[in-house]
Design a protein around this motif. Sequence first.
Motif, mmCIF file in Angstrom:
data_model
loop_
_atom_site.group_PDB
_atom_site.id
_atom_site.type_symbol
_atom_site.label_atom_id
_atom_site.label_comp_id
_atom_site.label_asym_id
_atom_site.label_seq_id
_atom_site.Cartn_x
_atom_site.Cartn_y
_atom_site.Cartn_z
ATOM 1 N N MET A 1 17.739 -12.996 -3.462
ATOM 2 C CA MET A 1 17.777 -13.815 -2.387
ATOM 3 C C MET A 1 17.665 -12.802 -1.023
ATOM 4 O O MET A 1 18.426 -11.839 -1.410
ATOM 5 C CB MET A 1 19.050 -14.656 -2.293
ATOM 6 N N SER A 2 16.917 -13.251 -0.211
ATOM 7 C CA SER A 2 16.796 -12.359 1.171
ATOM 8 C C SER A 2 17.956 -12.734 1.961
ATOM 9 O O SER A 2 18.613 -13.833 1.980
ATOM 10 C CB SER A 2 15.431 -12.603 1.565
ATOM 11 N N VAL A 3 17.972 -11.922 2.927
ATOM 12 C CA VAL A 3 19.025 -12.052 4.237
ATOM 13 C C VAL A 3 18.725 -13.386 4.595
ATOM 14 O O VAL A 3 19.418 -14.114 5.393
ATOM 15 C CB VAL A 3 19.138 -11.019 4.902
ATOM 16 N N LEU A 4 17.149 -13.742 5.095
ATOM 17 C CA LEU A 4 16.855 -15.003 5.800
ATOM 18 C C LEU A 4 17.299 -16.246 4.913
ATOM 19 O O LEU A 4 17.741 -17.195 5.546
ATOM 20 C CB LEU A 4 15.462 -14.835 5.950
ATOM 21 N N GLU A 5 17.278 -16.066 3.521
ATOM 22 C CA GLU A 5 17.500 -17.360 2.900
ATOM 23 C C GLU A 5 19.155 -17.650 2.792
ATOM 24 O O GLU A 5 19.529 -18.650 2.781
ATOM 25 C CB GLU A 5 17.137 -17.121 1.467
ATOM 26 N N ILE A 6 19.893 -16.603 2.816
ATOM 27 C CA ILE A 6 21.298 -16.509 2.979
ATOM 28 C C ILE A 6 21.728 -17.238 4.273
ATOM 29 O O ILE A 6 22.609 -18.015 4.452
ATOM 30 C CB ILE A 6 21.978 -15.294 2.748
ATOM 31 N N ILE A 7 20.949 -16.621 5.374
ATOM 32 C CA ILE A 7 21.378 -17.105 6.962
ATOM 33 C C ILE A 7 21.192 -18.653 6.930
ATOM 34 O O ILE A 7 21.569 -19.273 7.389
ATOM 35 C CB ILE A 7 20.687 -16.376 8.012
ATOM 36 N N LEU A 72 14.143 -29.838 9.599
ATOM 37 C CA LEU A 72 13.250 -28.688 9.840
ATOM 38 C C LEU A 72 14.027 -27.138 9.149
ATOM 39 O O LEU A 72 13.060 -26.389 8.762
ATOM 40 C CB LEU A 72 13.187 -28.561 11.320
ATOM 41 N N ALA A 73 15.218 -27.209 9.217
ATOM 42 C CA ALA A 73 15.858 -25.910 8.730
ATOM 43 C C ALA A 73 15.637 -25.866 6.993
ATOM 44 O O ALA A 73 15.413 -24.835 6.430
ATOM 45 C CB ALA A 73 17.475 -25.847 8.800
ATOM 46 N N ILE A 74 15.528 -27.050 6.469
ATOM 47 C CA ILE A 74 15.542 -27.188 5.124
ATOM 48 C C ILE A 74 13.920 -26.851 4.763
ATOM 49 O O ILE A 74 13.947 -26.039 3.750
ATOM 50 C CB ILE A 74 15.751 -28.391 4.188
ATOM 51 N N LEU A 75 13.057 -27.180 5.626
ATOM 52 C CA LEU A 75 11.673 -26.940 5.387
ATOM 53 C C LEU A 75 11.227 -25.586 5.520
ATOM 54 O O LEU A 75 10.746 -24.829 4.958
ATOM 55 C CB LEU A 75 10.628 -27.699 6.338
ATOM 56 N N ALA A 76 12.078 -24.874 6.563
ATOM 57 C CA ALA A 76 12.042 -23.418 6.995
ATOM 58 C C ALA A 76 12.329 -22.424 5.767
ATOM 59 O O ALA A 76 11.932 -21.591 5.514
ATOM 60 C CB ALA A 76 12.663 -23.061 8.218
ATOM 61 N N VAL A 77 13.725 -22.964 5.283
ATOM 62 C CA VAL A 77 14.296 -22.066 4.226
ATOM 63 C C VAL A 77 13.449 -22.166 3.033
ATOM 64 O O VAL A 77 13.256 -21.091 2.140
ATOM 65 C CB VAL A 77 15.597 -22.562 3.822
ATOM 66 N N ASN A 78 12.622 -23.343 2.586
ATOM 67 C CA ASN A 78 11.805 -23.309 1.469
ATOM 68 C C ASN A 78 10.359 -22.700 1.693
ATOM 69 O O ASN A 78 9.744 -22.323 0.890
ATOM 70 C CB ASN A 78 11.744 -24.619 1.225
ATOM 71 N N ILE A 79 9.927 -22.931 2.922
ATOM 72 C CA ILE A 79 8.451 -22.338 3.445
ATOM 73 C C ILE A 79 8.329 -20.767 3.717
ATOM 74 O O ILE A 79 7.554 -20.110 3.161
ATOM 75 C CB ILE A 79 7.917 -23.370 4.333
ATOM 76 N N ILE A 80 9.574 -20.315 4.278
ATOM 77 C CA ILE A 80 9.340 -18.777 4.861
ATOM 78 C C ILE A 80 9.175 -17.869 3.588
ATOM 79 O O ILE A 80 8.538 -17.056 3.514
ATOM 80 C CB ILE A 80 10.427 -18.642 5.707
ATOM 81 N N ILE A 82 7.639 -18.283 0.913
ATOM 82 C CA ILE A 82 6.344 -18.125 0.210
ATOM 83 C C ILE A 82 5.701 -17.186 0.898
ATOM 84 O O ILE A 82 4.791 -16.452 0.321
ATOM 85 C CB ILE A 82 5.808 -19.563 0.240
ATOM 86 N N PHE A 83 5.604 -17.019 2.305
ATOM 87 C CA PHE A 83 4.898 -16.091 3.192
ATOM 88 C C PHE A 83 5.302 -14.901 3.093
ATOM 89 O O PHE A 83 4.749 -13.578 3.393
ATOM 90 C CB PHE A 83 4.699 -16.534 4.516
ATOM 91 N N THR A 84 6.581 -14.490 2.772
ATOM 92 C CA THR A 84 7.229 -13.235 2.785
ATOM 93 C C THR A 84 7.452 -12.382 1.525
ATOM 94 O O THR A 84 7.505 -11.200 1.506
ATOM 95 C CB THR A 84 8.638 -13.353 3.257
ATOM 96 N N ASP A 85 7.184 -13.160 0.592
ATOM 97 C CA ASP A 85 6.804 -12.544 -0.953
ATOM 98 C C ASP A 85 5.639 -11.736 -1.094
ATOM 99 O O ASP A 85 4.525 -12.456 -0.739
ATOM 100 C CB ASP A 85 7.195 -13.692 -2.067
ATOM 101 N N LYS A 86 5.873 -10.653 -1.626
ATOM 102 C CA LYS A 86 4.417 -9.850 -1.977
ATOM 103 C C LYS A 86 4.204 -9.511 -3.351
ATOM 104 O O LYS A 86 5.118 -8.976 -3.781
ATOM 105 C CB LYS A 86 4.285 -8.823 -0.919
#
Length: 86
Positions: A1-7, A72-80, A82-86
Motif C-alpha cells: 500500500m502506498s502512502v496515498l492509499e493509506i491517507i 469522489l474519494a472512493i473513486l480517487a482511491v481506486n483510480i489513482i 492505476i496511474f501511479t503503478d509502473k
Amino acid sequence: MSVLEIIGGIVILLISIITIILCLSQEQKTQDSMTAALSGGSAESFYGKNEGRSKEAILNKITRALAIILFLAILAVNIIPIFTDK
C-alpha cells in the motif's frame, strides 16, 4: 500500500463516520395523520416550524455534500493507483 492509499482510506473513514452521525442526528419525517392532529402536533408556532426546517435543511445539504465527497474519494482511491503503478 502506498502512502496515498493509506491517507485516502483514513479520509474515507472519517467522512463516512461524520455522514453517519449527521444522518442519525436528523429528525425523522412524520406523516400527517389523525394521531398528530389529536395530540396537538399541528398546534406548533410559526417560529418553531421554521426553526426546525432551517436546521433540517442545513443538515440535509451537509449530508448530501459529504456523500458526494465520499463518492469522489472512493473513486480517487481506486483510480489513482492505476496511474501511479509502473
